[in-house]
Design an enzyme around this catalytic site. Structure first.
Site: not given
Length: 334
Positions: A233, A262, A294-296
């Site tokens: 985060r 974000e 934020h694509q993990a």
């Protein structure tokens, strides 16, 4: 029951529709849930939201007035939801308490390896047929120290990969994870971990006690040539303080898949209008910083699990069942 799913990406839409098939009718929209878009939920008893929705008191009030009674968030984190207000309004709130930890752990390593070996810079050069090696030198990770901040499911998966690299393992958490201890991890104080680690990766939830876990003091405690990765985060890191340290020429590399401001940026195309966030704009200019949006978690396996759990959460709500995913239970009848 008809369900409105906000903030649905094109790749995840078929997985969500598959999960809801035979259960409830789901309507997917790419629009994110905000104060302006909350009226779209009018008439829908249940909605689903993405991690970057901001469910503050105003949004929750609009949802409740419009007839929404159940919110199913498609993420593990829920720091974006005002749970006390949701409870006061009688809204049921559920999350996805578990999905593939490997999706996030593997991506964290992708970031670490990319900044260590200057992969983005190298790829950009070769597109211009510039095949020089100047400025592309990385270093072996074997024998160096990995500091894992948070050793839950994702932190454990990250640790297993670090063990495979042959790294010394340091951990920090409220309680040791026996699986990590069995791999040779030594649990130490946070400051000791930051001072000793060549690679620091963050895997803790964002709660009041972890907000700016890495503040100016924590960042200064790290080695000048350390690698820092955050795939958890954004609020775990004081972004302004990070910019300050980077301006001093510190850190071999920084990989950020999350950013504390974000919401309203990530998952959206801002390439034409640009952004007015000076801190993020500065971060992406550093040659040793790699920022992704934020694509993990974004693998077919993980998103499939998220969609399935979300559909099940709404099914449980409709049947009057309560699972471990429920954050705020349904209001009592009468």
């Amino acid at each position: 029951m008809e369900v409105l799913a906000f903030g649905v990406q094109a790749d995840e839409k078929p997985l969500i529709e598959k999960a809801f098939a035979g259960r409830h009718q789901v309507h997917c929209t790419e629009v994110f849930l905000t104060r302006d878009t909350a009226p779209m939920a009018a008439g829908y008893e249940a909605i689903s939201t993405s991690v970057n929705a901001r469910l503050d008191a105003d949004v929750l009030q609009t949802l409740a007035v419009g007839g929404t009674a159940m919110i199913a968030q498609r993420s593990t984190g829920f720091n974006n939801i005002d749970l006390p207000v949701a409870e006061r309004l009688g809204l049921t709130v559920a999350r996805v308490s578990y999905y593939s930890p490997y999706s996030v752990a593997e991506f964290a390593w992708a970031l670490a390896m990319a900044v260590n070996r200057r992969v983005v810079r190298a790829a950009n050069r070769t597109r211009d047929f510039d095949f020089r090696l100047d400025g592309l030198m990385g270093r072996d990770l074997r024998g160096r120290t990995a500091g894992v901040v948070g050793t839950g499911k994702i932190g454990e998966a990250f640790t297993r990969i670090a063990h495979g690299f042959g790294m010394r393992l340091l951990g920090w958490d409220l309680a040791p994870n026996p699986a990590c201890t069995a791999l040779g991890m030594e649990y130490v104080a946070k400051d000791e971990l930051l001072a000793a680690a060549d690679l620091v990766s963050l895997h803790v939830p964002l709660v009041p006690d972890t907000h700016h876990l890495l503040d100016a003091t924590g960042l200064r405690a790290m080695k000048d040539d350390a690698i820092l990765v955050n795939s958890s985060r954004g609020g775990l890191i004081d972004s302004g303080a990070l910019v300050g340290e980077l301006r001093k020429g510190r850190f071999l590399g920084v990989g950020l898949d999350v950013y504390e401001a974000e919401a309203g940026l990530f998952f959206l195309d801002k390439s034409v209008e640009g952004i007015d966030d000076d801190t993020l704009a500065r971060l992406v200019t550093f040659p040793n910083v790699l920022v992704t949006s934020h694509q993990a978690y974004y693998t077919e396996d993980a998103v499939d699990q998220i969609a399935e759990t979300t559909a099940r959460n709404i099914e449980d709500y409709a049947a009057g069942r309560r699972s471990e995913n429920v954050l705020v239970p349904a209001a009592p009848a009468g």
